[in-house]
Scaffold this motif. Structure first.
Motif, mmCIF file in Angstrom:
data_model
loop_
_atom_site.group_PDB
_atom_site.id
_atom_site.type_symbol
_atom_site.label_atom_id
_atom_site.label_comp_id
_atom_site.label_asym_id
_atom_site.label_seq_id
_atom_site.Cartn_x
_atom_site.Cartn_y
_atom_site.Cartn_z
ATOM 1 N N VAL A 24 0.847 -1.186 0.000
ATOM 2 C CA VAL A 24 0.000 0.000 0.000
ATOM 3 C C VAL A 24 0.886 1.240 0.000
ATOM 4 O O VAL A 24 1.614 1.504 0.953
ATOM 5 C CB VAL A 24 -0.936 0.009 1.217
ATOM 6 N N ALA A 25 0.824 1.998 -1.073
ATOM 7 C CA ALA A 25 1.577 3.241 -1.209
ATOM 8 C C ALA A 25 3.048 3.053 -0.849
ATOM 9 O O ALA A 25 3.646 3.883 -0.183
ATOM 10 C CB ALA A 25 0.969 4.335 -0.336
ATOM 11 N N SER A 26 3.629 1.919 -1.268
ATOM 12 C CA SER A 26 5.035 1.680 -0.965
ATOM 13 C C SER A 26 5.754 1.227 -2.209
ATOM 14 O O SER A 26 5.158 0.869 -3.202
ATOM 15 C CB SER A 26 5.176 0.625 0.131
ATOM 16 N N CYS A 27 7.089 1.237 -2.149
ATOM 17 C CA CYS A 27 7.895 0.783 -3.268
ATOM 18 C C CYS A 27 9.186 0.247 -2.711
ATOM 19 O O CYS A 27 9.425 0.286 -1.523
ATOM 20 C CB CYS A 27 8.177 1.921 -4.246
ATOM 21 N N VAL A 125 16.958 -9.292 -0.030
ATOM 22 C CA VAL A 125 15.995 -8.319 0.457
ATOM 23 C C VAL A 125 16.443 -7.838 1.834
ATOM 24 O O VAL A 125 16.625 -8.647 2.748
ATOM 25 C CB VAL A 125 14.573 -8.901 0.533
ATOM 26 N N ASN A 126 16.616 -6.539 1.974
ATOM 27 C CA ASN A 126 17.013 -5.932 3.241
ATOM 28 C C ASN A 126 15.773 -5.312 3.883
ATOM 29 O O ASN A 126 15.279 -4.279 3.424
ATOM 30 C CB ASN A 126 18.095 -4.875 3.008
ATOM 31 N N TYR A 127 15.281 -5.936 4.942
ATOM 32 C CA TYR A 127 14.084 -5.444 5.616
ATOM 33 C C TYR A 127 14.404 -4.355 6.633
ATOM 34 O O TYR A 127 13.487 -3.681 7.120
ATOM 35 C CB TYR A 127 13.353 -6.593 6.311
ATOM 36 N N GLY A 128 15.666 -4.190 6.983
ATOM 37 C CA GLY A 128 16.071 -3.129 7.896
ATOM 38 C C GLY A 128 15.558 -3.281 9.312
ATOM 39 O O GLY A 128 15.597 -2.331 10.087
ATOM 40 N N ARG A 129 15.129 -4.454 9.694
ATOM 41 C CA ARG A 129 14.519 -4.652 11.019
ATOM 42 C C ARG A 129 15.564 -4.766 12.122
ATOM 43 O O ARG A 129 15.234 -4.586 13.287
ATOM 44 C CB ARG A 129 13.670 -5.926 11.007
ATOM 45 N N ARG A 130 16.799 -5.091 11.747
ATOM 46 C CA ARG A 130 17.814 -5.352 12.752
ATOM 47 C C ARG A 130 18.950 -4.347 12.686
ATOM 48 O O ARG A 130 20.076 -4.625 13.103
ATOM 49 C CB ARG A 130 18.345 -6.778 12.574
ATOM 50 N N GLY A 131 18.655 -3.152 12.143
ATOM 51 C CA GLY A 131 19.624 -2.070 12.148
ATOM 52 C C GLY A 131 20.914 -2.422 11.450
ATOM 53 O O GLY A 131 20.925 -2.843 10.283
ATOM 54 N N LYS A 156 15.627 -2.777 -0.901
ATOM 55 C CA LYS A 156 15.302 -2.172 0.388
ATOM 56 C C LYS A 156 13.787 -2.252 0.571
ATOM 57 O O LYS A 156 13.030 -1.600 -0.159
ATOM 58 C CB LYS A 156 15.761 -0.712 0.437
ATOM 59 N N ALA A 157 13.343 -3.033 1.517
ATOM 60 C CA ALA A 157 11.903 -3.182 1.740
ATOM 61 C C ALA A 157 11.358 -1.969 2.471
ATOM 62 O O ALA A 157 12.060 -1.345 3.271
ATOM 63 C CB ALA A 157 11.625 -4.441 2.546
ATOM 64 N N PRO A 158 10.102 -1.595 2.209
ATOM 65 C CA PRO A 158 9.480 -0.511 2.967
ATOM 66 C C PRO A 158 9.242 -0.923 4.409
ATOM 67 O O PRO A 158 9.246 -2.113 4.741
ATOM 68 C CB PRO A 158 8.150 -0.278 2.227
ATOM 69 N N VAL A 159 9.036 0.059 5.265
ATOM 70 C CA VAL A 159 8.767 -0.221 6.677
ATOM 71 C C VAL A 159 7.394 -0.869 6.804
ATOM 72 O O VAL A 159 6.415 -0.423 6.202
ATOM 73 C CB VAL A 159 8.825 1.072 7.509
#
Length: 529
Positions: A24-27, A125-131, A156-159
């Protein structure tokens, strides 16, 4: 609006209507690095290659016995064909690292274990969840790809702030892989699932869903997704990596009790093993039987399909009388296939399928059932059809031609088309209703119009021209819907057929000096569920 069978892949069921509305409204931003010097699309930049330690063992040849075992499984199950381009999903963990190592070695021309040639690329895929750990994972995968000489794509995955992150992450990962495969021409998507993953999924499905179909989990191949390590246990993979000195990353979240799968792995499986030490073999035998039965049921469905289903103007309809005369179990098989053929983004529960079958028992000439995802099943006397609710129009005349300034917006029927300079989604988007074209030669505003008899253009990747009518026929778009599909033009040339094809003459290349993004959105969503 009628739903033709390929609308999901054509883009008219957009990514943000799938399962958990994950886009939803992400890329995402797509990055590509390689040791082979391939050009990078404009606007895609990268950080430096990883400085993390990658041992010499990470490029050394793997033992012949392992290669023969994997090659035998790949050949027996028909996972890879000569000439395939295999996209390997690599998180940095032991399973995916060994998967990449094995596939890269199998793809070598001098590898004796596999008689065929194919190429390998990587998606991380980098979800960025673990800094910092997430960034280190990405750098590790890039460095490994560089050492092995394979192309590495990073996303880079959206939040994601909603519930059930793991399910959302899985859906995002697969959709990103499918989109990248279309963009880069990959024919297979390889994942590192092992025997334990399959058993855990079976147990989760057993306690979560009803019906045998939900238990046919993680087959060696489903569509373009392949699982070359499925015959190995997780313990075997980790022990092998350690013995061979193959480095991999550890994700602490895999031990968190917050995730159901982890609780099954760490709490349920040990209890089952205490009760029945060979429970894994029993489950694997059950899975093998279910797969065999599934093949038989597919043959049965094929035989019934020709009696009950018909193609009318590009839409698959079901014959009400034929469906109503079948035992309910057989009717369920056909309805499942019908919705799957239409690419309907609906969870196929038993109650939903039985509700559709009940429409056929109704003595009224017309009746219907609203479904999630803006869909509606309708009975029209002797036919069962799949439709979307009307979006504020009465289905009359097709929309007329409108101007589309760059940048700017235009309204065309149910759609709003937006043109933007240097689109924020980059060269590639997860949503087929969002594309990027080469705007270097644009000397005027764009136009949006319906298709016209005689329209021809050169679709992306084709050498010759093709009529737009043939494009619609190939995509099985119903005649009644074709005039409502936006066609974006520049002068007399077609640039984009919304949700279907970009023109080869407008593709982005290394020489593109200007990028123009085109995005289509529905103006009204009328979900009656």
């Amino acid at each position: 609006m009628l739903i033709a069978s390929p609308l999901k892949r054509a883009g008219f069921i957009s990514a943000n209507t799938l399962g958990r509305k994950m886009f939803v409204a992400s890329c995402y931003n797509m990055h590509t690095s390689t040791a082979q010097g391939r050009w990078l699309p404009p606007g895609l930049t990268f950080s430096a290659m990883s400085s993390l330690s990658i041992s010499e063992s990470d490029a050394a040849s793997l033992p012949p016995q392992l290669m023969r075992d994997v090659a035998g499984f790949v050949t027996t199950k028909g996972l890879i064909r000569s000439g395939d381009r295999v996209l390997c999903l690599v998180s940095g963990g032991a399973d995916s690292v060994l998967l990449l190592r094995v596939l890269e070695q199998l793809s070598r021309p001098d590898e004796p274990a596999f008689a065929g040639s194919f190429s390998v690329g990587v998606l991380h895929v980098n979800y960025g969840r673990r800094g910092a750990d997430s960034e280190a994972d990405e750098e590790f995968v890039r460095a490994l790809g560089k050492r092995l000489g394979v192309t590495v794509h990073t996303v880079k995955a959206p939040v994601h702030g909603g519930a059930n992150f793991q399910a959302w992450a899985r859906d995002f990962r697969y959709l990103a892989a499918q989109n990248l495969s279309r963009w880069q021409g990959y024919t297979r998507i390889a994942v590192g699932h092992n025997q334990d993953d399959r058993i855990e999924t079976f147990i989760y499905r057993l306690i979560t869903y009803a019906g045998r179909r939900s238990l046919v989990v993680m087959p060696p191949r489903r569509g373009r997704v392949i699982r070359p390590l499925l015959f190995l246990e997780s313990r075997q993979i980790r022990d092998f990596c350690r013995r061979q000195g193959i480095t991999f990353r550890e994700d602490a979240s895999n031990r968190s009790p917050d995730y159901t799968r982890n609780r099954i792995r760490r709490q349920v499986l040990p209890e089952l093993e205490a009760i029945r030490p060979d429970f894994r073999d029993r489950i694997l035998s059950t899975l093998a039987l279910l797969e065999d039965e599934d093949a038989v049921l597919s043959e049965l469905t094929d035989a019934l399909w020709n009696r009950v289903a018909a193609d009318e103007g590009g839409q698959i309809i079901l014959q009400v009388d034929q469906l109503a005369d079948l035992p309910k179990a057989k009717a369920r098989l056909l309805v499942r296939r019908w919705l799957a053929e239409a690419a309907a983004p609906v969870r196929l529960s038993r109650s939903l399928i039985d509700g559709i079958i009940d429409i056929c028992q109704n003595t009224n000439g017309s009746s219907g059932l609203s479904l999630p995802g803006e869909l509606r099943v309708e009975r029209q006397y002797d036919k069962l059809l799949l439709r979307t609710p009307p979006a504020g129009q009465d289905g009359g005349a097709a929309p007329g031609q409108v101007d589309l300034p760059v940048p700017g917006k235009a309204v065309f029927g149910d759609f709003e088309i937006e043109a933007v300079e240097s689109p924020w989604w980059g060269v590639v988007s997860s949503d087929p209703l969002m594309v990027t074209i080469d705007g270097s030669g644009l000397d005027s505003d764009l136009k949006v119009r319906p298709w016209r008899a005689g329209d021809r253009f050169r679709p992306l990747g084709l050498k010759g021209h093709k009529s737009l009518q043939d494009i619609f026929v190939d995509a099985k778009i119903a005649r009644s819907e074709r005039e409502r599909i936006p066609v974006v033009t520049c002068g007399s040339e077609i640039a984009w057929v919304c949700g279907l094809k970009i023109a080869e003459d407008f593709r982005v290349t290394s020489r593109s000096e200007r990028l123009v993004g085109l995005r289509a959105t529905r103006r009204i969503v009328d979900n009656k569920v």
